[in-house]
Design a protein around this motif. Structure first.
Motif, PDB file in Angstrom:
ATOM      1  N   GLY A  53       0.838  -1.071   0.013  1.00  0.00           N
ATOM      2  CA  GLY A  53       0.038  -0.188  -0.071  1.00  0.00           C
ATOM      3  C   GLY A  53       0.809   1.396   0.034  1.00  0.00           C
ATOM      4  N   VAL A  54       1.968   1.088  -0.164  1.00  0.00           N
ATOM      5  CA  VAL A  54       3.104   2.328  -0.010  1.00  0.00           C
ATOM      6  C   VAL A  54       2.802   2.999  -1.268  1.00  0.00           C
ATOM      7  CG1 VAL A  54       5.310   3.202   0.029  1.00  0.00           C
ATOM      8  CG2 VAL A  54       4.746   1.229   1.519  1.00  0.00           C
ATOM      9  N   ALA A  55       2.985   4.360  -1.336  1.00  0.00           N
ATOM     10  CA  ALA A  55       2.961   5.240  -2.688  1.00  0.00           C
ATOM     11  C   ALA A  55       3.978   6.291  -2.487  1.00  0.00           C
ATOM     12  CB  ALA A  55       1.816   5.865  -2.523  1.00  0.00           C
ATOM     13  N   ALA A  96       6.589  13.855 -12.025  1.00  0.00           N
ATOM     14  CA  ALA A  96       7.094  14.574 -10.975  1.00  0.00           C
ATOM     15  C   ALA A  96       6.460  15.835 -10.641  1.00  0.00           C
ATOM     16  CB  ALA A  96       8.660  15.002 -11.741  1.00  0.00           C
ATOM     17  N   GLN A  97       5.583  16.410 -11.604  1.00  0.00           N
ATOM     18  CA  GLN A  97       5.049  17.707 -11.030  1.00  0.00           C
ATOM     19  C   GLN A  97       3.645  17.313 -10.439  1.00  0.00           C
ATOM     20  OE1 GLN A  97       5.011  19.696 -14.635  1.00  0.00           O
ATOM     21  NE2 GLN A  97       6.741  21.016 -14.163  1.00  0.00           N
ATOM     22  N   ARG A  98       2.971  16.194 -10.821  1.00  0.00           N
ATOM     23  CA  ARG A  98       1.606  16.023 -10.519  1.00  0.00           C
ATOM     24  C   ARG A  98       1.229  15.123  -9.624  1.00  0.00           C
ATOM     25  NH1 ARG A  98      -2.206  17.054 -15.451  1.00  0.00           N
ATOM     26  NH2 ARG A  98      -3.671  17.816 -13.714  1.00  0.00           N
ATOM     27  N   ALA A  99       2.126  14.177  -9.158  1.00  0.00           N
ATOM     28  CA  ALA A  99       2.052  13.186  -8.229  1.00  0.00           C
ATOM     29  C   ALA A  99       1.482  13.925  -6.770  1.00  0.00           C
ATOM     30  CB  ALA A  99       3.143  12.201  -7.814  1.00  0.00           C
ATOM     31  N   SER A 100       2.164  14.977  -6.591  1.00  0.00           N
ATOM     32  CA  SER A 100       1.787  15.714  -5.180  1.00  0.00           C
ATOM     33  C   SER A 100       0.626  16.360  -5.454  1.00  0.00           C
ATOM     34  CB  SER A 100       2.887  16.630  -4.836  1.00  0.00           C
ATOM     35  OG  SER A 100       3.197  17.650  -6.072  1.00  0.00           O
ATOM     36  N   ALA A 532       1.720   0.744 -20.078  1.00  0.00           N
ATOM     37  CA  ALA A 532       3.227   0.701 -20.033  1.00  0.00           C
ATOM     38  C   ALA A 532       3.991   1.537 -19.122  1.00  0.00           C
ATOM     39  CB  ALA A 532       3.648   1.294 -21.640  1.00  0.00           C
ATOM     40  N   ALA A 533       4.860   0.918 -18.328  1.00  0.00           N
ATOM     41  CA  ALA A 533       5.164   1.831 -16.814  1.00  0.00           C
ATOM     42  C   ALA A 533       5.827   2.913 -17.020  1.00  0.00           C
ATOM     43  CB  ALA A 533       5.916   0.682 -16.062  1.00  0.00           C
ATOM     44  N   ALA A 534       5.397   3.975 -16.454  1.00  0.00           N
ATOM     45  CA  ALA A 534       5.764   5.240 -16.328  1.00  0.00           C
ATOM     46  C   ALA A 534       7.388   5.469 -15.915  1.00  0.00           C
ATOM     47  CB  ALA A 534       4.820   6.340 -15.751  1.00  0.00           C
ATOM     48  N   ILE A 546       2.246   1.986  -7.009  1.00  0.00           N
ATOM     49  CA  ILE A 546       1.094   2.658  -6.582  1.00  0.00           C
ATOM     50  C   ILE A 546       0.910   4.111  -6.827  1.00  0.00           C
ATOM     51  CG2 ILE A 546      -0.749   3.121  -4.625  1.00  0.00           C
ATOM     52  CD1 ILE A 546       0.031   0.186  -3.530  1.00  0.00           C
ATOM     53  N   GLY A 547       1.977   4.679  -6.646  1.00  0.00           N
ATOM     54  CA  GLY A 547       2.181   6.168  -6.763  1.00  0.00           C
ATOM     55  C   GLY A 547       1.779   6.519  -8.174  1.00  0.00           C
ATOM     56  N   SER A 548       2.403   5.872  -9.058  1.00  0.00           N
ATOM     57  CA  SER A 548       2.276   6.069 -10.609  1.00  0.00           C
ATOM     58  C   SER A 548       0.887   5.692 -11.088  1.00  0.00           C
ATOM     59  CB  SER A 548       3.156   5.503 -11.420  1.00  0.00           C
ATOM     60  OG  SER A 548       3.437   3.885 -11.203  1.00  0.00           O
TER      61      SER A 548
END
Length: 574
Positions: A53-55, A96-100, A532-534, A546-548
């Motif tokens: 469950g870690v992001a 990088a910009q929009r995860a937060s 396809a994985a970022a 999970i974060g991506s």
């Protein structure tokens, strides 16, 4: 052509009820859309429910609480340094910009609740932009009873039942230290479990969910609050198009094919293809199959199949979120994340030789295992070999330390299946495993000579912050190194497994699926392991999966509804 007489007309159709799918559903609903989530399994949660469950969220708004300074620019530099040119700069920058931004949105508009882990480092400290903590985040526990009847259809977690009580990532790390503080924490957690009288009277499992199941429960509760319907046992059969634009899908629900018109688009979040043996053998390095994966059983490549039918491009099909795995007697496949780093252990191939730094990131370790196999060293399976001192002090996978659970109290099937092998000498252990005894004895002797001094001249084990994170901090000079010298000796059989595959539909920075001719397939989005994985063929840090997944599901919904939350959530630091 348009769908004639659709059975249901909505704005946003989501296929898959894991972290990506349910995040995309919440975002679309918050933006004013009518939403339907469909899940082909009879339970919801997917591989998310089987995860920690870690992001991994760079520059997140909770880093200031743990004295971590970060920026989108540093995150981009770190990701670009790892991923290189295999993923577009625009897609890397979007993450990088929009995860937060995604995290701030979800913590405001849903039950999702994450805190920054101050000591859970990125995996590669020599790459520009690296942070020693704060990007990997632990989601908060939640009481299962809050879900009501929906508690009955939440997928059982990866670690469910392996301990009497559930623990968060931070609690698990503290318990591994096996000191006075760990015992006190264990007592408190066990007491809380015993005092949950309603659960005890009904002989229920621990109702305090943590890790992946807690994230799934929080997302499901968010769907409940919004009355977003979730159809279980409802696979998507086919995508529907009009003039090249995806406008909906055929969904099998309650035994009938439903024609769903989705005005804003379709989000495919159906997971990878880990459980599709044919697809794995077609695209990935041999030997490979579906028996070594820790992914949910529904990860059979549905998005790839449907996307290819309308000309979608694919990417990273040869890759996976690799991790050593092993099958416990009840059939579950578990990822071996932590136990491989503690002193008094090594990994060997069937030539009786070490082939890698055992404590390195799990994805890299499996790549090394395949490389050893390719050299003809018979590394599949390999064995985690450890001595009685290790067995007494440390947990290894689902097997608790000997001082908590002796060999006599272990389920005999651990030994009967060959998962765990025990012998009174290294020679006997080698014979039982079919390994050259002289080679194993010599390997251990060479390792021991240097390990006593905290050195590993062969592979450099314990030389990085990552290597030392899961190790025994009470051991010096190197917390990851110690000799194997006390009988009896043990071996745990390990396969080159994965958390799920990385290959899927090629997407742009807006999570739009791309046609093999390079054009955007309008109305079709993908996130999570369906895409396809970022991250490309890399694993930047714990929670990158999970974060991506959540970030690109958020981006997809924002794009589909032609809104940009950047003004409302300009990297909140509150």
């Amino acid at each position: 052509m348009p769908i004639e007489s659709p059975d249901l007309e909505i704005d946003w159709l989501v296929a898959g009820a894991g972290a990506a799918g349910m995040t995309g559903a919440v975002v679309a609903h918050q933006l004013g859309g009518s939403v339907l989530v469909v899940e082909k399994e009879s339970v919801y949660g997917g591989t998310t429910a089987k995860s920690g469950g870690v992001a991994w969220i760079p520059n997140n708004h909770r880093q200031s609480e743990v004295q971590v300074n970060d920026s989108a620019e540093e995150a981009y530099a770190y990701l670009k340094g790892l991923i290189g040119d295999s993923v577009s700069d625009a897609r890397i920058m979007a993450y990088a910009q929009r995860a937060s931004e995604m995290l701030a949105f979800m913590m405001k508009h849903s039950h999702v609740h994450y805190s920054a882990l101050p000591n859970y480092m990125d995996y590669y400290e020599n790459v520009q932009g690296y942070k020693s903590g704060g990007r990997s985040m632990d989601n908060a526990p939640i009481n299962l009873r809050r879900l009501g009847q929906d508690a009955n259809t939440l997928m059982l977690g990866h670690y469910d039942g392996l301990m009497p009580f559930n623990v968060t990532v931070e609690e698990g790390q503290r318990l591994q230290e096996m000191n006075a503080g760990a015992y006190w924490l264990g007592l408190r957690l066990f007491s809380r479990l015993l005092l949950d009288i309603p659960a005890r009277l009904k002989r229920q499992r621990d109702n305090r969910l943590t890790l992946g199941p807690a994230l799934v429960a929080r997302l499901r509760l968010s769907l409940q609050d919004r009355n977003i319907p979730l159809w279980l046992d409802s696979p998507v059969q086919q995508l529907l198009q009009d003039k090249g634009r995806v406008i909906g899908a055929l969904v099998k629900h309650e035994g009938k094919i439903q024609r769903i018109h989705a005005r804003r688009g379709v989000l495919l979040a159906t997971g990878g293809f880990s459980h599709n043996a044919t697809m794995r053998q077609q695209y990935q390095q041999a030997p490979i199959g579906k028996d070594w994966t820790a992914a949910a059983p529904g990860a059979t490549g549905d998005a790839v199949t449907m996307g290819e039918q309308i000309g979608a491009a694919l990417g990273f099909m040869e890759c996976a979120w690799w991790s050593p795995t092993y099958a416990i007697p009840d059939g579950r496949v578990l990822a071996l994340i932590a136990g491989k780093s503690n002193p008094g252990s090594i990994m060997v191939n069937r030539h009786g030789k070490r082939f890698a730094n055992e404590a390195q990131p799990y994805e890299d370790l499996v790549k090394e295992q395949y490389a050893s196999e390719a050299r003809g060293e018979q590394a599949i399976p390999c064995y985690l070999v450890f001595d009685a001192t290790y067995r007494q002090k440390y947990a290894v996978g689902h097997i608790k330390p000997g001082k908590v659970e002796s060999d006599n109290t272990l389920d005999p099937s651990n030994f009967d299946t060959g998962l765990l092998t025990k012998a009174d000498s290294l020679e006997e252990l080698a014979d039982n495993l079919g390994i050259d005894r002289d080679a194993l004895v010599n390997t251990v002797a060479h390792f021991n000579r240097h390990a006593r001094n905290g050195e590993d001249p062969e592979f450099g084990r314990g030389s990085t912050v990552h290597d030392r994170y899961y190790a025994d901090k009470s051991v010096s000079p190197n917390p990851s190194l110690g000799p194997l010298e006390t009988a009896p000796y043990y071996a745990l059989r390990c396969e080159p497994g994965d958390l799920d595959t990385k290959g899927g539909l090629l997407c742009d920075e807006q999570a739009r699926v791309l046609h093999h001719n390079g054009a955007v397939i309008k109305g079709l989005y993908a996130a999570g392991n369906a895409s396809a994985a970022a991250m490309g063929d890399t694993y930047p840090g714990a929670g990158a999966t999970i974060g991506s997944a959540m970030t690109f599901a958020y981006i997809a919904a924002q794009h589909a509804f032609e809104q940009d939350a950047a003004e409302e959530y300009p990297h909140e630091h509150t």
